[in-house]
Design an enzyme around this catalytic site. Structure first.
Site: not given
Ligand code: AMP
Length: 281
Positions: A30, A33, A36, A60, A149, A185
């Site tokens: 969540g 941005h 996502h 995690q 990631d 985030s």
């Molecule tokens: P998170 O909400 O941080 O767990 O991220 C969810 C998904 O979004 C994961 O697959 C992240 O690798 C991807 N993600 C987060 N930031 C970015 C970004 N700047 N560009 C592309 N994918 C992203």
């Protein structure tokens, strides 16, 4: 767009959809941005129905990490997912994902030992466990993850092979702010001055790539030292957790850069731990 909070209901609906549709999954924590949203758009191109999950996964986070203050904006997220073309948002409750007597975890053993795994020893066990659960509940055909990631997606790819999930794993490129900072985030934690200093990760990666490409430097020791200098210059109080050069398939550490090398780094800035990476080849 449907919003589903119950695991049972999500299972029933995804089984119904599966007979006629290719299902795409985008798992998130969540506070969405553009990074996502790019994953949602990619999933939309590769499948018929896109399911986006929002779950701040406690397993995690280590006890000293930012679980309780992790930013949330459910209403804003739902609007963004709808605009990006999502079909279903799955927002399970913490107690239904991890009921009191929960005790079964998924653990990928080797590639979780380095880089992020060294600094955050319980992190990937939490990631593989939640993603396995989401895969079991939703049974997607395609799942999209961000290169941001990188180790995470490589660990998940390994899990998919090792546990025989019939799921196509897609890696989408990192989306960056205008100045190069990888969207995250956690960038919200910075004030204006700190936010400017946060570009040090991207600048360091760019410097290394430049040295490889234009000056033919390939010893990682030299590249790492140059990157540290760039980081210190932009943010004197920054603490480098690691700067690692690895093969981008095996994630094995390499001493000399070649066309298959990726550089990953983690830096703590003003109490916020950021990660980024860039292919050097
Ligand atoms: P998170 O909400 O941080 O767990 O991220 C969810 C998904 O979004 C994961 O697959 C992240 O690798 C991807 N993600 C987060 N930031 C970015 C970004 N700047 N560009 C592309 N994918 C992203």
């Amino acid at each position: 767009m449907q919003i589903i909070r119950s695991i049972k209901k999500m299972q029933v609906i995804s089984r119904q959809l599966a007979s006629k549709n290719k299902i795409g999954l985008v798992p998130t924590m969540g506070f969405l941005h553009e990074g996502h949203l790019s994953l949602i758009r990619k999933a939309k191109k590769l499948s018929d129905k896109v399911i986006v999950t929002i779950f701040v996964n406690p397993t995690q986070f280590a006890p000293n990490e930012d679980l309780s203050k992790y930013p949330r904006d459910e209403k804003g997220d739902i609007a963004k997912i709808k605009a990006a073309g999502g079909d279903i948002v799955f927002i399970p409750k913490r107690d239904s994902i991890y009921p009191d007597r929960f005790e079964t975890y998924v653990n990928c053993e080797k590639i979780t030992q380095t880089l992020e795994g060294e600094s955050r020893p319980t992190h990937f066990r939490g990631v593989t466990t939640i993603v396995a659960k989401l895969f079991n509940i939703i049974r997607p055909d395609v799942a999209v993850f961000g290169q941001k990631d990188y180790q995470q997606v490589m660990v998940l790819k390994k899990m998919v092979v090792d546990l025989d999930y019939p799921i196509k794993m897609i890696i989408a490129p990192t989306v960056r702010e205008k100045d190069g900072l990888a969207m995250s985030s956690r960038n919200k934690y910075f004030n204006a001055v700190q936010r400017k200093e946060a570009i040090c990760l991207y600048q360091a990666l760019k410097t290394a790539k430049q040295l490889v490409k234009s000056d033919n430097v390939n010893e990682t020791i030299k590249l790492r030292n140059s990157m540290k200098r760039v980081i210190k210059k932009i943010c004197p109080t920054a603490k480098v957790d690691y700067i690692a050069f690895t093969d981008f398939e095996s994630l094995k550490i390499t001493k000399k850069v070649n066309k298959n090398t990726i550089c990953s780094l983690a830096v703590k800035l003003h109490g916020v731990r950021l990660i980024d990476n860039m292919k050097m080849g």
